[in-house]
Design a protein around this motif. Structure first.
Motif, PDB file in Angstrom:
ATOM      1  N   PRO A 187     -15.523  -7.276  44.888  1.00  0.00           N
ATOM      2  CA  PRO A 187     -14.657  -6.095  44.256  1.00  0.00           C
ATOM      3  C   PRO A 187     -14.075  -6.594  43.116  1.00  0.00           C
ATOM      4  CG  PRO A 187     -14.430  -6.994  46.721  1.00  0.00           C
ATOM      5  CD  PRO A 187     -15.128  -7.964  46.230  1.00  0.00           C
ATOM      6  N   VAL A 188     -14.123  -5.372  42.286  1.00  0.00           N
ATOM      7  CA  VAL A 188     -13.437  -5.436  40.939  1.00  0.00           C
ATOM      8  C   VAL A 188     -12.365  -4.474  40.864  1.00  0.00           C
ATOM      9  CG1 VAL A 188     -13.901  -5.271  38.378  1.00  0.00           C
ATOM     10  CG2 VAL A 188     -15.519  -6.612  39.765  1.00  0.00           C
ATOM     11  N   PHE A 189     -11.258  -4.823  40.517  1.00  0.00           N
ATOM     12  CA  PHE A 189     -10.205  -3.817  40.444  1.00  0.00           C
ATOM     13  C   PHE A 189     -10.178  -2.710  39.359  1.00  0.00           C
ATOM     14  CE2 PHE A 189      -5.803  -2.464  40.627  1.00  0.00           C
ATOM     15  CZ  PHE A 189      -5.535  -2.221  39.433  1.00  0.00           C
ATOM     16  N   LEU A 190     -10.049  -1.750  39.967  1.00  0.00           N
ATOM     17  CA  LEU A 190     -10.212  -0.580  38.712  1.00  0.00           C
ATOM     18  C   LEU A 190      -9.010   0.030  38.181  1.00  0.00           C
ATOM     19  CD1 LEU A 190     -13.353   1.731  40.165  1.00  0.00           C
ATOM     20  CD2 LEU A 190     -13.393   0.135  38.483  1.00  0.00           C
TER      21      LEU A 190
ATOM     22  N   THR B  89      -2.031  -7.168  40.913  1.00  0.00           N
ATOM     23  CA  THR B  89      -3.665  -7.236  40.989  1.00  0.00           C
ATOM     24  C   THR B  89      -4.168  -8.208  41.318  1.00  0.00           C
ATOM     25  OG1 THR B  89      -3.386  -5.568  38.798  1.00  0.00           O
ATOM     26  CG2 THR B  89      -5.626  -6.614  39.382  1.00  0.00           C
ATOM     27  N   GLN B  90      -5.157  -8.173  42.266  1.00  0.00           N
ATOM     28  CA  GLN B  90      -5.949  -9.362  42.828  1.00  0.00           C
ATOM     29  C   GLN B  90      -7.061  -9.478  42.102  1.00  0.00           C
ATOM     30  OE1 GLN B  90      -5.898  -9.573  47.108  1.00  0.00           O
ATOM     31  NE2 GLN B  90      -3.616  -8.774  47.098  1.00  0.00           N
ATOM     32  N   TYR B  91      -7.377 -10.756  41.641  1.00  0.00           N
ATOM     33  CA  TYR B  91      -8.810 -10.912  41.162  1.00  0.00           C
ATOM     34  C   TYR B  91      -9.631 -11.548  42.186  1.00  0.00           C
ATOM     35  CZ  TYR B  91      -6.647  -9.328  36.973  1.00  0.00           C
ATOM     36  OH  TYR B  91      -5.871  -8.793  35.895  1.00  0.00           O
ATOM     37  N   PHE B  92     -10.974 -11.057  42.385  1.00  0.00           N
ATOM     38  CA  PHE B  92     -11.768 -11.850  43.534  1.00  0.00           C
ATOM     39  C   PHE B  92     -12.750 -12.628  42.723  1.00  0.00           C
ATOM     40  CE2 PHE B  92     -11.037  -9.340  47.333  1.00  0.00           C
ATOM     41  CZ  PHE B  92     -10.021  -8.486  46.994  1.00  0.00           C
TER      42      PHE B  92
ATOM     43  N   GLY C 247     -20.753 -23.721  65.999  1.00  0.00           N
ATOM     44  CA  GLY C 247     -19.934 -25.029  66.499  1.00  0.00           C
ATOM     45  C   GLY C 247     -19.540 -26.002  65.346  1.00  0.00           C
ATOM     46  N   GLN C 248     -20.205 -25.824  64.196  1.00  0.00           N
ATOM     47  CA  GLN C 248     -20.022 -26.620  63.283  1.00  0.00           C
ATOM     48  C   GLN C 248     -18.690 -26.149  62.405  1.00  0.00           C
ATOM     49  OE1 GLN C 248     -21.813 -29.758  62.353  1.00  0.00           O
ATOM     50  NE2 GLN C 248     -22.364 -29.200  64.495  1.00  0.00           N
ATOM     51  N   GLU C 249     -18.184 -27.285  61.549  1.00  0.00           N
ATOM     52  CA  GLU C 249     -17.000 -26.872  60.632  1.00  0.00           C
ATOM     53  C   GLU C 249     -17.536 -26.600  59.431  1.00  0.00           C
ATOM     54  OE1 GLU C 249     -13.423 -29.564  60.626  1.00  0.00           O
ATOM     55  OE2 GLU C 249     -14.199 -29.916  58.718  1.00  0.00           O
ATOM     56  N   VAL C 250     -17.180 -25.776  58.592  1.00  0.00           N
ATOM     57  CA  VAL C 250     -17.374 -25.320  57.361  1.00  0.00           C
ATOM     58  C   VAL C 250     -15.920 -25.174  56.464  1.00  0.00           C
ATOM     59  CG1 VAL C 250     -19.356 -24.211  57.808  1.00  0.00           C
ATOM     60  CG2 VAL C 250     -17.371 -22.761  57.636  1.00  0.00           C
ATOM     61  N   ILE C 251     -16.324 -25.661  55.282  1.00  0.00           N
ATOM     62  CA  ILE C 251     -14.842 -25.580  54.355  1.00  0.00           C
ATOM     63  C   ILE C 251     -15.523 -24.864  53.279  1.00  0.00           C
ATOM     64  CG2 ILE C 251     -13.325 -26.762  52.686  1.00  0.00           C
ATOM     65  CD1 ILE C 251     -13.430 -29.199  54.770  1.00  0.00           C
ATOM     66  N   LEU C 252     -15.010 -23.877  52.899  1.00  0.00           N
ATOM     67  CA  LEU C 252     -15.063 -22.929  51.722  1.00  0.00           C
ATOM     68  C   LEU C 252     -14.107 -23.148  50.478  1.00  0.00           C
ATOM     69  CD1 LEU C 252     -15.942 -19.587  53.358  1.00  0.00           C
ATOM     70  CD2 LEU C 252     -17.507 -21.511  53.282  1.00  0.00           C
ATOM     71  N   ARG C 253     -14.649 -23.311  49.274  1.00  0.00           N
ATOM     72  CA  ARG C 253     -13.747 -23.632  48.425  1.00  0.00           C
ATOM     73  C   ARG C 253     -13.611 -22.685  47.232  1.00  0.00           C
ATOM     74  NH1 ARG C 253     -15.766 -28.562  50.243  1.00  0.00           N
ATOM     75  NH2 ARG C 253     -14.298 -30.093  50.665  1.00  0.00           N
ATOM     76  N   CYS C 254     -12.431 -22.652  46.716  1.00  0.00           N
ATOM     77  CA  CYS C 254     -12.124 -21.443  45.694  1.00  0.00           C
ATOM     78  C   CYS C 254     -11.381 -22.297  44.487  1.00  0.00           C
ATOM     79  CB  CYS C 254     -11.316 -20.370  46.175  1.00  0.00           C
ATOM     80  SG  CYS C 254     -10.263 -19.159  45.169  1.00  0.00           S
ATOM     81  N   VAL C 255     -11.508 -21.878  43.439  1.00  0.00           N
ATOM     82  CA  VAL C 255     -10.509 -22.284  42.206  1.00  0.00           C
ATOM     83  C   VAL C 255      -9.967 -20.909  41.786  1.00  0.00           C
ATOM     84  CG1 VAL C 255     -10.341 -23.554  39.934  1.00  0.00           C
ATOM     85  CG2 VAL C 255     -11.895 -24.226  41.793  1.00  0.00           C
ATOM     86  N   PRO C 256      -8.801 -20.782  42.230  1.00  0.00           N
ATOM     87  CA  PRO C 256      -8.188 -19.467  41.677  1.00  0.00           C
ATOM     88  C   PRO C 256      -7.938 -19.664  40.123  1.00  0.00           C
ATOM     89  CG  PRO C 256      -7.073 -20.464  43.422  1.00  0.00           C
ATOM     90  CD  PRO C 256      -7.927 -21.432  42.952  1.00  0.00           C
ATOM     91  N   ILE C 257      -7.472 -18.499  39.520  1.00  0.00           N
ATOM     92  CA  ILE C 257      -7.169 -18.390  38.020  1.00  0.00           C
ATOM     93  C   ILE C 257      -5.957 -19.427  37.857  1.00  0.00           C
ATOM     94  CG2 ILE C 257      -6.420 -16.997  36.193  1.00  0.00           C
ATOM     95  CD1 ILE C 257      -8.370 -14.480  37.461  1.00  0.00           C
TER      96      ILE C 257
ATOM     97  N   GLU D 102     -12.833 -14.580  29.511  1.00  0.00           N
ATOM     98  CA  GLU D 102     -11.588 -14.269  30.405  1.00  0.00           C
ATOM     99  C   GLU D 102     -11.825 -15.127  32.025  1.00  0.00           C
ATOM    100  OE1 GLU D 102     -12.006  -9.872  31.224  1.00  0.00           O
ATOM    101  OE2 GLU D 102     -11.204 -10.263  33.193  1.00  0.00           O
ATOM    102  N   PRO D 103     -10.500 -15.552  32.240  1.00  0.00           N
ATOM    103  CA  PRO D 103     -10.479 -16.297  33.399  1.00  0.00           C
ATOM    104  C   PRO D 103     -10.946 -15.720  34.502  1.00  0.00           C
ATOM    105  CG  PRO D 103      -8.386 -16.247  32.150  1.00  0.00           C
ATOM    106  CD  PRO D 103      -9.212 -15.395  31.639  1.00  0.00           C
ATOM    107  N   GLU D 104     -11.729 -16.814  35.457  1.00  0.00           N
ATOM    108  CA  GLU D 104     -12.181 -16.024  36.713  1.00  0.00           C
ATOM    109  C   GLU D 104     -11.961 -16.898  37.783  1.00  0.00           C
ATOM    110  OE1 GLU D 104     -16.454 -13.937  34.995  1.00  0.00           O
ATOM    111  OE2 GLU D 104     -16.308 -16.014  35.666  1.00  0.00           O
ATOM    112  N   VAL D 105     -12.071 -16.223  39.002  1.00  0.00           N
ATOM    113  CA  VAL D 105     -11.988 -16.891  40.388  1.00  0.00           C
ATOM    114  C   VAL D 105     -13.369 -17.632  40.413  1.00  0.00           C
ATOM    115  CG1 VAL D 105     -11.371 -16.775  42.648  1.00  0.00           C
ATOM    116  CG2 VAL D 105      -9.935 -15.529  41.126  1.00  0.00           C
ATOM    117  N   THR D 106     -13.560 -18.878  40.894  1.00  0.00           N
ATOM    118  CA  THR D 106     -14.832 -19.473  41.304  1.00  0.00           C
ATOM    119  C   THR D 106     -14.704 -19.827  42.378  1.00  0.00           C
ATOM    120  OG1 THR D 106     -14.236 -21.617  40.327  1.00  0.00           O
ATOM    121  CG2 THR D 106     -15.099 -19.966  38.736  1.00  0.00           C
ATOM    122  N   GLN D 107     -15.896 -19.842  43.580  1.00  0.00           N
ATOM    123  CA  GLN D 107     -16.092 -20.245  44.672  1.00  0.00           C
ATOM    124  C   GLN D 107     -17.392 -21.118  44.641  1.00  0.00           C
ATOM    125  OE1 GLN D 107     -14.658 -15.863  46.307  1.00  0.00           O
ATOM    126  NE2 GLN D 107     -15.222 -17.309  47.930  1.00  0.00           N
ATOM    127  N   THR D 108     -17.170 -22.194  45.805  1.00  0.00           N
ATOM    128  CA  THR D 108     -18.477 -22.756  46.058  1.00  0.00           C
ATOM    129  C   THR D 108     -18.319 -23.023  47.791  1.00  0.00           C
ATOM    130  OG1 THR D 108     -17.126 -24.827  45.419  1.00  0.00           O
ATOM    131  CG2 THR D 108     -18.703 -24.033  43.875  1.00  0.00           C
TER     132      THR D 108
END
Lengths: 115, 109
Positions: free
Chosen positions: B43-46, A103-106, A16-26, A1-7
């Motif tokens: 969070p996982v959608f129910l 529906t939002q997938y986290f 004071g530092q900069e950060v970049i958070l990365r996500c690969v959506p479905i 099943e496809p998933e959202v991934t984060q790194t």
């Protein structure tokens, strides 16, 4: 099943530092979101993004925050100058459609600690 | 914007006991969604409820939307240790999810 991934899964940074958070959506999703959750608290909306533009942002999402879709797969959240109170879990989410019925997938989240 | 309030904050039950969490709003909601967050997880959608008085079931979980669409509940029958986690209600406002504070459920075997 496809998933959202984060790194990364965890990020420790100095104030004071900069950060970049990365996500690969479905892959076939077109709507992207960032949320944050301070430890022990509820999940809070930061920003929604569609068609390379911000659709909506919350009061939390001030000038220190920015989002970008630099290519066809990544979706990033940048915090330009981190503050102690930015320490939280940051969740990326995506949805195929928009609006109240979608529906939002986290993703699994990035835990950010600002020292 | 509309806010959703959720109670209780914590619930400790013995395995096999029932569990209920409640979500309330001062204004009418177009929808209510429920999410589960396992400890250390995301969070996982129910489920989503949109109709007045709607009741939906998923195995031991029963979700209800009030007649006035201002409140909702999630009821778990005969809890199991796998039910442990935080249950959040959320109102989807045109793509923006507004979450309740969550109810943390712990289950003692």
């Amino acid at each position: 099943e496809p998933e959202v991934t984060q790194t990364p899964s965890h990020q420790v940074t100095q104030m004071g530092q900069e950060v970049i958070l990365r996500c690969v959506p479905i892959s076939n999703h077109l709507y992207f979101y960032w949320y944050r959750q301070i430890l022990g608290q509820k999940v809070e909306f930061l920003v929604s993004f569609y068609n390379n533009e911000i659709s909506e942002k919350s009061e939390i999402f001030d000038d220190q925050f920015s989002v970008e879709r630099p290519d066809g797969s990544n979706f990033t959240l940048k915090i330009r100058s981190t503050k102690l109170e930015d320490s939280a879990m940051y969740f990326c989410a995506s949805s195929q459609t928009s609006g109240s019925g979608a529906t939002q997938y986290f993703g699994p989240g990035t835990r950010l600690l600002v020292l | 914007g509309q806010q959703v309030m959720q109670i209780p904050q914590y619930q400790h039950v013995q395995e096999g006991e029932d569990f209920t969490t409640y979500c309330n709003s001062s204004t009418t909601l177009s929808n209510i969604q429920w999410y589960k967050q396992r400890p250390g997880g995301h969070p996982v959608f129910l489920i989503q409820l949109v109709k007045s008085g709607e009741v939906k079931k998923q195995k031991r979980l029963t979700f209800q939307f009030g007649e006035a669409k201002k409140n909702s509940s999630l009821h778990i029958t005969a809890t199991q240790t796998t039910d442990v986690g935080t249950y959040f209600c959320a109102n989807n406002q045109g793509g923006k999810l507004i979450f309740g504070q969550g109810t943390e459920l712990s289950v003692k075997p």
